[in-house]
Design a protein around this motif. Structure first.
Motif, mmCIF file in Angstrom:
data_model
loop_
_atom_site.group_PDB
_atom_site.id
_atom_site.type_symbol
_atom_site.label_atom_id
_atom_site.label_comp_id
_atom_site.label_asym_id
_atom_site.label_seq_id
_atom_site.Cartn_x
_atom_site.Cartn_y
_atom_site.Cartn_z
ATOM 1 N N ASP A 151 -3.827 -5.355 11.885
ATOM 2 C CA ASP A 151 -4.549 -6.049 12.946
ATOM 3 C C ASP A 151 -4.661 -5.055 14.089
ATOM 4 O OD1 ASP A 151 -5.359 -7.472 15.161
ATOM 5 O OD2 ASP A 151 -4.061 -9.188 14.800
ATOM 6 N N GLN A 152 -5.858 -4.501 14.313
ATOM 7 C CA GLN A 152 -5.992 -3.424 15.283
ATOM 8 C C GLN A 152 -5.705 -3.857 16.718
ATOM 9 O OE1 GLN A 152 -8.642 -4.056 13.081
ATOM 10 N NE2 GLN A 152 -10.471 -4.626 14.242
ATOM 11 N N ALA A 153 -5.827 -5.133 17.011
ATOM 12 C CA ALA A 153 -5.608 -5.605 18.378
ATOM 13 C C ALA A 153 -4.125 -5.635 18.746
ATOM 14 C CB ALA A 153 -6.220 -6.984 18.564
ATOM 15 N N THR A 154 -3.243 -5.767 17.743
ATOM 16 C CA THR A 154 -1.807 -5.869 18.014
ATOM 17 C C THR A 154 -1.007 -4.687 17.472
ATOM 18 O OG1 THR A 154 -1.421 -7.107 15.970
ATOM 19 C CG2 THR A 154 -1.935 -8.382 17.958
ATOM 20 N N GLY A 155 -1.586 -3.952 16.535
ATOM 21 C CA GLY A 155 -0.841 -2.886 15.881
ATOM 22 C C GLY A 155 0.023 -3.382 14.741
ATOM 23 N N TYR A 156 -0.018 -4.687 14.461
ATOM 24 C CA TYR A 156 0.826 -5.257 13.413
ATOM 25 C C TYR A 156 0.252 -4.953 12.027
ATOM 26 C CZ TYR A 156 3.286 -8.001 16.986
ATOM 27 O OH TYR A 156 4.049 -8.394 18.055
ATOM 28 N N VAL A 157 1.105 -4.485 11.143
ATOM 29 C CA VAL A 157 0.732 -4.246 9.755
ATOM 30 C C VAL A 157 0.822 -5.582 9.015
ATOM 31 C CG1 VAL A 157 1.258 -2.994 7.636
ATOM 32 C CG2 VAL A 157 1.577 -1.876 9.852
ATOM 33 N N LYS A 158 -0.296 -6.033 8.494
ATOM 34 C CA LYS A 158 -0.346 -7.342 7.860
ATOM 35 C C LYS A 158 0.011 -7.294 6.378
ATOM 36 C CE LYS A 158 -1.310 -9.750 11.425
ATOM 37 N NZ LYS A 158 -0.327 -10.755 11.913
ATOM 38 N N ALA A 159 -0.256 -6.173 5.734
ATOM 39 C CA ALA A 159 0.068 -6.050 4.306
ATOM 40 C C ALA A 159 0.036 -4.575 3.925
ATOM 41 C CB ALA A 159 -0.919 -6.840 3.453
ATOM 42 N N ILE A 160 0.837 -4.218 2.948
ATOM 43 C CA ILE A 160 0.766 -2.890 2.357
ATOM 44 C C ILE A 160 0.988 -3.007 0.852
ATOM 45 C CG2 ILE A 160 1.651 -1.734 4.427
ATOM 46 C CD1 ILE A 160 4.248 -1.219 2.866
ATOM 47 N N VAL A 161 0.465 -2.045 0.125
ATOM 48 C CA VAL A 161 0.776 -1.889 -1.290
ATOM 49 C C VAL A 161 1.101 -0.418 -1.492
ATOM 50 C CG1 VAL A 161 0.007 -2.127 -3.664
ATOM 51 C CG2 VAL A 161 -0.778 -3.764 -1.934
ATOM 52 N N GLY A 162 2.301 -0.146 -1.986
ATOM 53 C CA GLY A 162 2.758 1.228 -2.133
ATOM 54 C C GLY A 162 2.432 1.848 -3.464
ATOM 55 N N GLY A 163 1.743 1.100 -4.340
ATOM 56 C CA GLY A 163 1.360 1.666 -5.634
ATOM 57 C C GLY A 163 1.102 0.585 -6.665
ATOM 58 N N ARG A 164 0.406 0.984 -7.723
ATOM 59 C CA ARG A 164 0.171 0.086 -8.855
ATOM 60 C C ARG A 164 1.422 -0.012 -9.721
ATOM 61 N NH1 ARG A 164 -4.595 2.327 -12.387
ATOM 62 N NH2 ARG A 164 -4.295 0.307 -13.427
ATOM 63 N N GLY A 165 1.508 -1.092 -10.476
ATOM 64 C CA GLY A 165 2.587 -1.227 -11.443
ATOM 65 C C GLY A 165 3.792 -1.936 -10.879
ATOM 66 N N THR A 166 4.778 -2.119 -11.741
ATOM 67 C CA THR A 166 6.000 -2.832 -11.374
ATOM 68 C C THR A 166 6.881 -1.956 -10.496
ATOM 69 O OG1 THR A 166 5.951 -4.028 -13.473
ATOM 70 C CG2 THR A 166 8.032 -4.019 -12.256
ATOM 71 N N LYS A 167 7.333 -2.511 -9.383
ATOM 72 C CA LYS A 167 8.261 -1.795 -8.508
ATOM 73 C C LYS A 167 9.642 -1.834 -9.142
ATOM 74 C CE LYS A 167 9.268 -1.327 -3.573
ATOM 75 N NZ LYS A 167 10.723 -1.233 -3.531
ATOM 76 N N GLU A 168 10.243 -0.665 -9.354
ATOM 77 C CA GLU A 168 11.452 -0.578 -10.170
ATOM 78 C C GLU A 168 12.748 -0.569 -9.372
ATOM 79 O OE1 GLU A 168 10.713 2.938 -12.424
ATOM 80 O OE2 GLU A 168 9.420 1.927 -13.862
ATOM 81 N N ALA A 169 12.688 -0.325 -8.061
ATOM 82 C CA ALA A 169 13.918 -0.265 -7.265
ATOM 83 C C ALA A 169 13.568 -0.398 -5.793
ATOM 84 C CB ALA A 169 14.664 1.052 -7.517
ATOM 85 N N SER A 170 14.587 -0.642 -4.988
ATOM 86 C CA SER A 170 14.397 -0.708 -3.540
ATOM 87 C C SER A 170 14.373 0.690 -2.949
ATOM 88 C CB SER A 170 15.532 -1.512 -2.901
ATOM 89 O OG SER A 170 15.549 -2.836 -3.379
ATOM 90 N N LEU A 171 13.651 0.803 -1.838
ATOM 91 C CA LEU A 171 13.617 2.048 -1.065
ATOM 92 C C LEU A 171 13.230 3.236 -1.930
ATOM 93 C CD1 LEU A 171 16.846 1.460 1.068
ATOM 94 C CD2 LEU A 171 14.483 0.948 1.689
ATOM 95 N N THR A 172 12.189 3.038 -2.750
ATOM 96 C CA THR A 172 11.701 4.105 -3.620
ATOM 97 C C THR A 172 10.366 4.623 -3.076
ATOM 98 O OG1 THR A 172 10.709 2.408 -5.033
ATOM 99 C CG2 THR A 172 12.865 3.263 -5.678
ATOM 100 N N LEU A 173 9.690 5.446 -3.882
ATOM 101 C CA LEU A 173 8.436 6.057 -3.456
ATOM 102 C C LEU A 173 7.453 4.995 -2.975
ATOM 103 C CD1 LEU A 173 6.483 8.496 -3.280
ATOM 104 C CD2 LEU A 173 5.830 7.978 -5.654
ATOM 105 N N ASN A 174 6.996 5.175 -1.738
ATOM 106 C CA ASN A 174 6.030 4.260 -1.146
ATOM 107 C C ASN A 174 4.782 5.071 -0.793
ATOM 108 O OD1 ASN A 174 4.566 2.398 0.409
ATOM 109 N ND2 ASN A 174 6.437 1.448 1.189
ATOM 110 N N ARG A 175 3.754 4.958 -1.617
ATOM 111 C CA ARG A 175 2.546 5.763 -1.421
ATOM 112 C C ARG A 175 1.784 5.361 -0.173
ATOM 113 N NH1 ARG A 175 3.395 4.377 -6.553
ATOM 114 N NH2 ARG A 175 3.560 6.003 -8.148
ATOM 115 N N ALA A 176 2.057 4.199 0.373
ATOM 116 C CA ALA A 176 1.354 3.746 1.573
ATOM 117 C C ALA A 176 1.944 4.342 2.842
ATOM 118 C CB ALA A 176 1.395 2.218 1.662
ATOM 119 N N THR A 177 3.235 4.620 2.837
ATOM 120 C CA THR A 177 3.885 5.055 4.077
ATOM 121 C C THR A 177 4.518 6.426 4.001
ATOM 122 O OG1 THR A 177 5.976 3.997 3.428
ATOM 123 C CG2 THR A 177 4.410 2.663 4.686
#
Length: 891
Positions: free
Chosen positions: A446-472
């Protein structure tokens, strides 16, 4: 010496002189010693006073409790429901007593962290001397000498030590830390200090304390750990991220080996126990435990990103170390209020799972690591490069870590592992990560607030926490999206250019002689080109010329103001001409690129992307507040709107025509790197800014396949997601600032159009309406178009004997010798040589005797008479085809 009687007077005189000298020297010595004594007394008094002051101001530890209390942190959705509980591994923290902690674990930590723990009284003099000698010898005082007691105090008492701004501050804290360590050891037993330390330390993967770590990594109580497992935990303490045995088993294996070596050297274990621990396949058990608990412990990409941002904010805003920030986040009962929009996130997740949005030739990419120990005790680590080389040698010379399906990938990995353990090697650890390829990432703000409303860090099943995040976290080359950030935004805002400013699109090279190519396969050169047209059609040469004029240094500064943090500030690296086209050293993250375009959408105000609105502590007090965003003015509001206007053309008639949200206005910019290694679209509506990246993780080229979507699937995704998000939102346009005005200009000059000239260009009218900030609109008229009288037949400048016509031409730059679309319409530089007038006798030639050679001189009196009579009679001249135009007076 002469002792005769004649010499005795001289001897007496010399003796008197010697005595006088000795007396004077003695007196001087006494004065010197007295001054030295006074100085020493004064110095000692001053030093004693300073030390006494440091002691007096040291924190009070009389009621100190270093035993932590467990309190889970909760993340809440915008509707107040619980989104995620941040606990310590798969169970809450459990405080254990020293008798529940195996001696092997106690000894392992002492051996690697503080080998003289049981001998010193709180500080290690030998360790301090060793660190001092190392510092003097190397010039770097970076070798630690803190004891376990001091570390416990630093983590429990001196929590703000990262804010120390000077050497004096560090000395003060260090002295007080050492003094309190001596005091603490007078009050508390070694066992109690070690117990508190082992219950406090960060052991990675969100675990604090040995009990939580034991549950997380081994699925059992700490009291059940064997020597090998104890060494694994002890090896984590120095760097919980680097030595995490789940994500970095190879690094932990090296550290574990060091722990066992120290324990053997210091006499804590026997050779037999050492050999047994070294041979233990401990990492396979860790992976098995992790796979059994991942279903309940895996965080989403959004939570991953939020945790990273909170830890960073605690460090930057509150002065905590990374370890302290982790401790506060996971143990202090915080309440974190997320700004994620779950409805938008669900749409994103669903579309990323829809195979129809991706190319039909999806493959499986491999990320692999294997650690083995040879029969001679040598530890060997294998990674992606080793697996790739092995597969190329044995199967496919072009292999680059991708398979057609998961079964083929796992079969190949099994064969590789077998080849590396064929001689009796012991497997220490293995990591297999398979992901669909090509990949994609997404960020919506949301450009007016700077709030990130959604992200997707990659296709496929996420296999663990704090792993490769292609979005960030993943950085990729941004391609032509950077033209807006580094070139056209500063051109308008800093250099006072306008969207009608013109550059000549013709063959061009960088300063080093390398050609700059336009992206289209025909390498079309359009000649005079406005910035608006260059943005619409993503013309590379215009962008590079523009950046060269405003200077790469200015472009670099604007990129940083837009929130891009990954650039290298050097002329040899990123402060150079390729910056215009996104040719940078490290690439950019999707998150930061989205933040940059959101600043344009937000009237030129940059807001750092945020994943949470605020954080409260356990008492309900606000710890960090993002509800009032901190903004940075990057562009004038009018210039931001002008860029938006140009980027709307990108979508409606330029390189982004696949993007469409019906009646909802969209502005954005495409970006593609060489050979389609990266594809981007960063666009925004009056509501949200969204960026999608696509490409292979291994940086392979996206293939060109007829009828497939390899080069466009990012736009298909953008459309699918943003259409659903905006389905029920009222249509509205971007708000136009009051100081925006229009002017009728010529596309070839960027100046005021001349009626009857600019609209008579042979290719069609070059006149259009352009927007300007009031005061920047052009004041002069077009100086590129010119109307000339030319010969109707030859097209050269007309002479007196030509049939004249008026045509419009384009003036060419004096320094350009290349062919462009404009050079075809350059004004003639020569005058027509003229046409031979005919006479009546010329028309009668054919009726005369063939061998007649009579010639009428055009300048003769007869000819002139004929022309004069025709004019007097008012006869209309008639054009007769031939070697020249001949005007005849008809009877």
């Amino acid at each position: 010496m002469n002792f005769s009687k004649w010499n005795l007077p001289n001897l007496k005189k010399t003796d008197l002189n010697t005595k006088a000298g000795r007396k004077l020297a003695y007196t001087c010595l006494k004065i010197f010693l007295l001054l030295l004594l006074v100085g020493a007394v004064l110095g000692t008094a001053a030093g004693f006073g300073a030390l006494k002051g440091l002691i007096a101001t040291a924190p009070d530890i009389s009621n100190l409790s270093v035993t932590p209390s467990e309190s889970a942190t909760y993340i809440y959705n915008s509707d107040g429901s619980v989104m995620q509980k941040l606990s310590l591994g798969s169970s809450n923290r459990t405080i254990v007593t020293i008798d529940q902690i195996p001696e092997d674990l106690q000894h392992a930590v002492v051996a690697i962290e503080d080998e003289r723990f049981y001998q010193h009284k709180g500080i290690d003099i030998r360790g301090i001397l060793r660190a001092g000698i190392h510092g003097l010898a190397s010039g770097r005082f970076d070798e630690g000498a803190s004891t376990i007691t001091q570390q416990l105090l630093k983590n429990s008492v001196f929590t703000g030590w990262m804010n120390e701004s000077s050497l004096i501050d560090r000395f003060r804290r260090k002295f007080q830390e050492q003094y309190l360590a001596l005091q603490l050891e007078k009050k508390v037993s070694k066992e109690q200090i070690l117990e508190d330390y082992l219950n406090t330390i960060n052991l990675g993967a969100g675990t604090y304390g040995v009990q939580a770590a034991s549950r997380r990594y081994f699925g059992k109580s700490v009291s059940e750990l064997n020597l090998s497992e104890c060494a694994v935990l002890a090896g984590i303490t120095q760097n919980p991220t680097r030595y995490n045995p789940i994500t970095h088993p190879e690094e932990n294996a090296v550290r574990r080996q060091t722990v066992l070596d120290y324990m053997l050297e210091q006499g804590y274990i026997t050779q037999e126990a050492y050999d047994e621990a070294v041979a233990d396949d401990v990492y396979s058990r860790i992976q098995e435990t992790d796979s059994q608990t991942e279903e309940t412990s895996i965080y989403t990409y959004y939570v991953d990103a939020m945790i990273d941002q909170i830890i960073q904010d605690l460090m930057e805003q509150k002065g905590y170390t990374e370890q302290q920030a982790n401790k506060i986040l996971f143990t202090k009962g915080l309440k974190i209020y997320s700004v994620q929009d779950m409805a938008i996130q669900q749409i994103c997740d669903e579309e990323f799972s829809n195979l129809a949005n991706f190319p039909s030739g999806t493959q499986v990419g491999v990320d692999y690591a294997l650690s083995v120990q040879t029969t001679e005790g040598e530890t060997i680590h294998y990674g992606n490069d080793d697996f790739r080389s092995w597969y190329r040698q044995n199967f496919d010379s072009s292999f680059n870590l991708m398979f057609n399906d998961e079964d083929s990938a796992r079969s190949a990995l099994a064969s590789f592992k077998e080849s590396k353990t064929a001689n009796g090697e012991t497997i220490l650890g293995e990591r297999i990560s398979l992901a669909p390829q090509p990949q994609a990432s997404l960020v919506i703000m949301d450009q007016a607030t700077g709030y990130v409303k959604a992200i997707v860090g990659g296709r496929g099943t996420k296999e663990a926490s704090l792993t490769l995040n292609r979005a960030t976290a993943t950085t990729r080359q941004p391609g032509s999206t950077f033209k807006i950030i580094t070139t056209y935004a500063p051109a308008l805002d800093y250099d006072n250019m306008t969207l009608s400013s013109v550059y000549y699109n013709a063959p061009y090279t960088y300063r080093n002689g390398v050609p700059v190519n336009n992206w289209d396969s025909n390498n079309t050169y359009t000649g005079y080109t406005t910035i608006r047209e260059a943005i619409t059609n993503s013309i590379n040469i215009v962008a590079v010329k523009c950046l060269t004029e405003i200077t790469p240094a200015i472009g670099f500064q604007y990129a940083e103001r837009f929130g891009i943090s990954t650039l290298e500030n050097s002329e040899a690296l990123d402060v150079n001409q390729p910056l215009a086209l996104g040719g940078i050293t490290n690439g950019v993250t999707n998150l930061e690129l989205t933040g940059a375009f959101a600043a344009i959408a937000n009237q030129g105000e940059y807001i750092k992307p945020k994943f949470y609105s605020h954080i409260e502590n356990a008492d309900g007090e606000v710890l960090i507040d993002n509800r009032t965003p901190v903004t940075t003015k990057v562009l004038k509001e009018g210039n931001a709107w002008l860029l938006t206007s140009a980027m709307k053309d990108v979508v409606t008639k330029g390189t982004g025509t696949l993007i469409s949200l019906g009646d909802m206005p969209v502005a954005g910019k495409t970006g593609t790197t060489s050979d389609y290694k990266d594809i981007w679209f960063s666009g925004y509506t009056p509501y949200y800014t969204c960026t999608i990246w696509g490409g292979y993780d291994n940086n392979d080229d996206l293939p060109t396949v007829d009828g497939d979507t390899y080069h466009t699937y990012h736009k298909i995704l953008w459309n699918a997601i943003m259409n659903r998000i905006h389905q029920n939102l009222p249509v509205k346009d971007f708000e136009q600032p009051e100081d925006i005005v229009t002017a009728t200009v010529c596309k070839k000059s960027g100046k005021l159009a001349i009626e009857g000239i600019c609209d008579q260009d042979p290719r069609g009218s070059q006149v259009y309406e352009e927007y300007f900030i009031r005061g920047t609109e052009p004041k002069s008229s077009c100086d590129k178009h010119v109307a000339l009288t030319v010969c109707q037949e030859t097209g050269l400048l007309a002479s007196s004997t030509c049939t004249p016509v008026t045509r419009v031409f384009i003036k060419q730059p004096e320094d350009n010798y290349d062919t462009t679309d404009d050079t075809n319409y350059a004004p003639p530089s020569q005058t027509c040589p003229g046409h031979k007038p005919a006479t009546i006798l010329d028309g009668l030639k054919d009726s005369q005797t063939p061998d007649s050679t009579t010639v009428i001189d055009p300048d003769s009196t007869q000819t002139q008479d004929t022309e004069r009579r025709a004019e007097e009679d008012g006869d209309t001249p008639v054009t007769i085809p031939g070697d020249g135009d001949v005007s005849l007076g008809l009877p």
